[in-house]
Design a protein around this motif. Structure first.
Motif, PDB file in Angstrom:
ATOM      1  N   CYS A   1      31.890  -6.329  -2.998  1.00  0.00           N
ATOM      2  CA  CYS A   1      32.546  -7.467  -3.647  1.00  0.00           C
ATOM      3  C   CYS A   1      33.873  -7.042  -4.276  1.00  0.00           C
ATOM      4  N   ALA A   2      33.897  -5.863  -4.906  1.00  0.00           N
ATOM      5  CA  ALA A   2      35.128  -5.372  -5.546  1.00  0.00           C
ATOM      6  C   ALA A   2      36.217  -5.113  -4.507  1.00  0.00           C
ATOM      7  N   LEU A   3      35.830  -4.611  -3.343  1.00  0.00           N
ATOM      8  CA  LEU A   3      36.788  -4.405  -2.262  1.00  0.00           C
ATOM      9  C   LEU A   3      37.321  -5.739  -1.750  1.00  0.00           C
ATOM     10  N   GLU A   4      36.439  -6.706  -1.589  1.00  0.00           N
ATOM     11  CA  GLU A   4      36.848  -8.021  -1.090  1.00  0.00           C
ATOM     12  C   GLU A   4      37.820  -8.713  -2.042  1.00  0.00           C
ATOM     13  N   LYS A   5      37.616  -8.505  -3.336  1.00  0.00           N
ATOM     14  CA  LYS A   5      38.467  -9.145  -4.342  1.00  0.00           C
ATOM     15  C   LYS A   5      39.732  -8.346  -4.631  1.00  0.00           C
ATOM     16  N   GLY A   6      39.855  -7.161  -4.043  1.00  0.00           N
ATOM     17  CA  GLY A   6      41.034  -6.343  -4.274  1.00  0.00           C
ATOM     18  C   GLY A   6      41.029  -5.619  -5.605  1.00  0.00           C
TER      19      GLY A   6
ATOM     20  N   ILE B   1      39.679  -2.772  -6.154  1.00  0.00           N
ATOM     21  CA  ILE B   1      39.993  -1.395  -5.775  1.00  0.00           C
ATOM     22  C   ILE B   1      40.579  -1.408  -4.364  1.00  0.00           C
ATOM     23  N   ALA B   2      41.351  -0.381  -4.035  1.00  0.00           N
ATOM     24  CA  ALA B   2      41.929  -0.268  -2.702  1.00  0.00           C
ATOM     25  C   ALA B   2      40.865   0.195  -1.707  1.00  0.00           C
ATOM     26  N   GLY B   3      41.072  -0.117  -0.438  1.00  0.00           N
ATOM     27  CA  GLY B   3      40.154   0.353   0.591  1.00  0.00           C
ATOM     28  C   GLY B   3      39.548  -0.762   1.410  1.00  0.00           C
ATOM     29  N   ALA B   4      40.278  -1.858   1.570  1.00  0.00           N
ATOM     30  CA  ALA B   4      39.756  -2.991   2.328  1.00  0.00           C
ATOM     31  C   ALA B   4      39.392  -2.600   3.761  1.00  0.00           C
ATOM     32  N   GLU B   5      40.022  -1.545   4.280  1.00  0.00           N
ATOM     33  CA  GLU B   5      39.743  -1.112   5.651  1.00  0.00           C
ATOM     34  C   GLU B   5      38.313  -0.571   5.805  1.00  0.00           C
ATOM     35  N   TYR B   6      37.663  -0.290   4.658  1.00  0.00           N
ATOM     36  CA  TYR B   6      36.297   0.226   4.711  1.00  0.00           C
ATOM     37  C   TYR B   6      35.248  -0.875   4.586  1.00  0.00           C
TER      38      TYR B   6
END
Length: 276
Positions: free
Chosen positions: A250-255, A257-262
């Motif tokens: 969820c944190a990745l989806e919301k930006g 933290i960086a790392g959306a490619e994961y």
């Protein structure tokens, strides 16, 4: 009414007070406090600030209401990333699985890190109204964590809770202890299971509550259930996680933290190995 009564009961017990003692502080009858705690009535409005002030908490906390409930988890995830504890890539686990993320708690090395980590454990305990009178660690590496969490619980929430490290440091375990065990990451559950068996065997005590920093939510060894669910059933305990893999996704989806490619590898890994 039931919610605030339960909160008052938890605060009172953490302060090692009887209903009679709390009633005396508030100039009320013990029956009034008893009715609050059983949900039969609620405190008068004018008493609420007095109760909150006495226990050293805010009115929001008295009502177990948090505007930043999700941010609490997001802040912890950001904290792990900033300190090199949560990493993304390709990592081989002890189980042999190839994971797109890794939690390395060995990167907590400074006083500032441990103090902040203790805050998150204390906040998790407070968030879930965990009733306890002793924080337990079973290894030397947990000494700073247990002490930091106990200090935060006292300084922030007014809860003076004993601590114990492997029955060698701090308070010695006895029959009256309501133990909360502090551990790091929950993956297969093997390490935690060994710890729980050791405590039960050496001290003759069951551990009712466990706090972990991250629950990877992976399948246990004997069913499609998660390791957390298997352990809760086997030992009759309750395990609370500061965050789970779902929170990290969820944190990745919301930006946050960086790392959306994961995101795709994480979701695929969870689908393949996640417990139901």
């Amino acid at each position: 009414m039931e919610l605030i009564g339960k909160k008052i009961r938890t605060l009172r017990k953490n302060k090692k007070m009887t209903q009679e003692q709390l009633a005396e502080v508030l100039a009320l009858s013990p029956q009034s406090v008893s009715k609050w705690e059983t949900g039969l009535s609620a405190p008068d409005v004018e008493l609420l600030p007095i109760i909150a002030r006495y226990f050293g908490i805010t009115m929001d906390e008295l009502f177990s209401y948090r505007l930043d409930a999700l941010n609490y988890k997001e802040r912890f995830i950001q904290f792990m990333v900033d300190n090199g504890v949560l990493r993304f890539g390709e990592f081989k686990l002890k189980s042999g699985r190839i994971s797109p993320y890794f939690i390395n708690t060995g990167n907590y090395k400074s006083g500032a890190q441990i103090s902040k980590l203790g805050e998150f454990y204390a906040e998790c305990i407070h968030e879930h109204n965990v009733e306890t009178n002793l924080l337990l660690g079973n290894t030397e590496k947990e000494i700073p964590l247990v002490i930091a969490a106990s200090m935060i619980l006292y300084n922030r929430y007014g809860e003076d809770i004993n601590y114990c490290i492997d029955n060698q440091m701090g308070k010695t375990l006895d029959a009256g202890d309501n133990i909360t065990l502090l551990k790091d990451t929950l993956t297969s559950g093997n390490t935690l299971k060994e710890t729980l068996q050791k405590i039960r065997g050496s001290a003759g005590k069951n551990v009712p509550n466990v706090i972990v920093s991250v629950d990877r939510m992976e399948k246990g060894k004997h069913s499609s259930k998660s390791a957390l669910q298997e352990l809760e059933k086997e030992f009759g305990i309750k395990i609370y996680a500061i965050v789970t893999i779902e929170d990290i996704i969820c944190a990745l989806e919301k930006g946050v933290i960086a790392g959306a490619e994961y995101l795709a590898p994480l979701k695929k890994y969870k689908e393949e190995y996640g417990g139901c």
